[in-house]
Design an enzyme around this catalytic site. Structure first.
Site, PDB file in Angstrom:
ATOM      1  N   GLN A  64      -4.913   1.013   3.507  1.00  0.00           N
ATOM      2  CA  GLN A  64      -4.409   1.699   2.368  1.00  0.00           C
ATOM      3  C   GLN A  64      -5.359   1.470   1.262  1.00  0.00           C
ATOM      4  O   GLN A  64      -5.253   0.637   0.266  1.00  0.00           O
ATOM      5  CB  GLN A  64      -2.851   1.207   2.018  1.00  0.00           C
ATOM      6  CG  GLN A  64      -2.274   1.752   1.001  1.00  0.00           C
ATOM      7  CD  GLN A  64      -0.850   1.464   0.879  1.00  0.00           C
ATOM      8  OE1 GLN A  64      -0.236   0.422   1.564  1.00  0.00           O
ATOM      9  NE2 GLN A  64      -0.300   1.878  -0.210  1.00  0.00           N
ATOM     10  N   PHE A  65      -6.364   2.554   1.087  1.00  0.00           N
ATOM     11  CA  PHE A  65      -7.199   2.664   0.050  1.00  0.00           C
ATOM     12  C   PHE A  65      -6.540   2.485  -1.390  1.00  0.00           C
ATOM     13  O   PHE A  65      -7.188   2.171  -2.594  1.00  0.00           O
ATOM     14  CB  PHE A  65      -8.105   3.849   0.231  1.00  0.00           C
ATOM     15  CG  PHE A  65      -7.704   4.995  -0.367  1.00  0.00           C
ATOM     16  CD1 PHE A  65      -7.824   5.554  -1.727  1.00  0.00           C
ATOM     17  CD2 PHE A  65      -6.925   5.832   0.602  1.00  0.00           C
ATOM     18  CE1 PHE A  65      -7.413   6.627  -2.151  1.00  0.00           C
ATOM     19  CE2 PHE A  65      -6.348   7.081   0.051  1.00  0.00           C
ATOM     20  CZ  PHE A  65      -6.727   7.748  -1.213  1.00  0.00           C
ATOM     21  N   THR A  66      -5.312   2.971  -1.604  1.00  0.00           N
ATOM     22  CA  THR A  66      -4.589   3.133  -3.070  1.00  0.00           C
ATOM     23  C   THR A  66      -4.412   1.710  -3.515  1.00  0.00           C
ATOM     24  O   THR A  66      -4.109   1.689  -4.693  1.00  0.00           O
ATOM     25  CB  THR A  66      -3.043   3.960  -2.704  1.00  0.00           C
ATOM     26  OG1 THR A  66      -2.272   3.423  -1.756  1.00  0.00           O
ATOM     27  CG2 THR A  66      -3.476   5.646  -2.428  1.00  0.00           C
TER      28      THR A  66
END
Length: 145
Positions: free
Chosen positions: A78-80
């Site tokens: 989850q790059f966010t």
């Protein structure tokens, strides 16, 4: 590298309406790989996830790790989690690792966790996923290495 751990009774990940992985009692771990992360970061994170004492013992105290409880892990990229929200109203992802590096490190993290003796399942890197969970507690922990 940043991780968000949630103690769960169960969790699953769906892609295009199909369940691709699920776990029972254990940890749902969202992970973000950042530009300056190294393979040393992966080893540190894997050991921290495996040994963090966040599960209750018979006295209700948080004295047990995922290793102690023989629980499972569902690992989701989850790059966010690496978003910078300090300026303006639109998050910046400048600190996120490039996709190829991020995927390689994500898969390396899975392998390192499995070396700790923990069953680890994953989502589909780069896919639009729906993640469902029943949070136990609720108990959620933020790790950064």
């Amino acid at each position: 590298m940043k991780s968000l751990l949630q103690v769960v009774n169960n969790a699953c990940v769906n892609v295009e309406g199909e369940t691709i992985n699920s776990i029972n009692k254990g940890l749902l771990v969202f992970v973000a790989v950042e530009k300056n992360d190294s393979y040393n970061s992966i080893e540190k994170m894997a050991k921290k996830i495996a040994n963090l004492r966040i599960f209750h013992d018979s006295d209700g105290k948080s004295n047990l790790s995922i290793t102690d409880t023989k629980g499972e892990i569902l690992l989701i990229s989850q790059f966010t989690l690496s978003a910078n929200t300090n300026k303006g109203l639109r998050p910046s992802f400048d600190n996120s690792a490039p996709p190829k590096l991020a995927n390689d490190m994500y898969l390396s993290l899975k392998a390192q966790i499995e070396l700790q003796g923990i069953t680890t399942k994953i989502g589909l890197f780069g896919a639009y996923m729906q993640v469902s969970l029943i949070n136990d507690g609720p108990a959620t922990y933020w790790l950064s290495v």
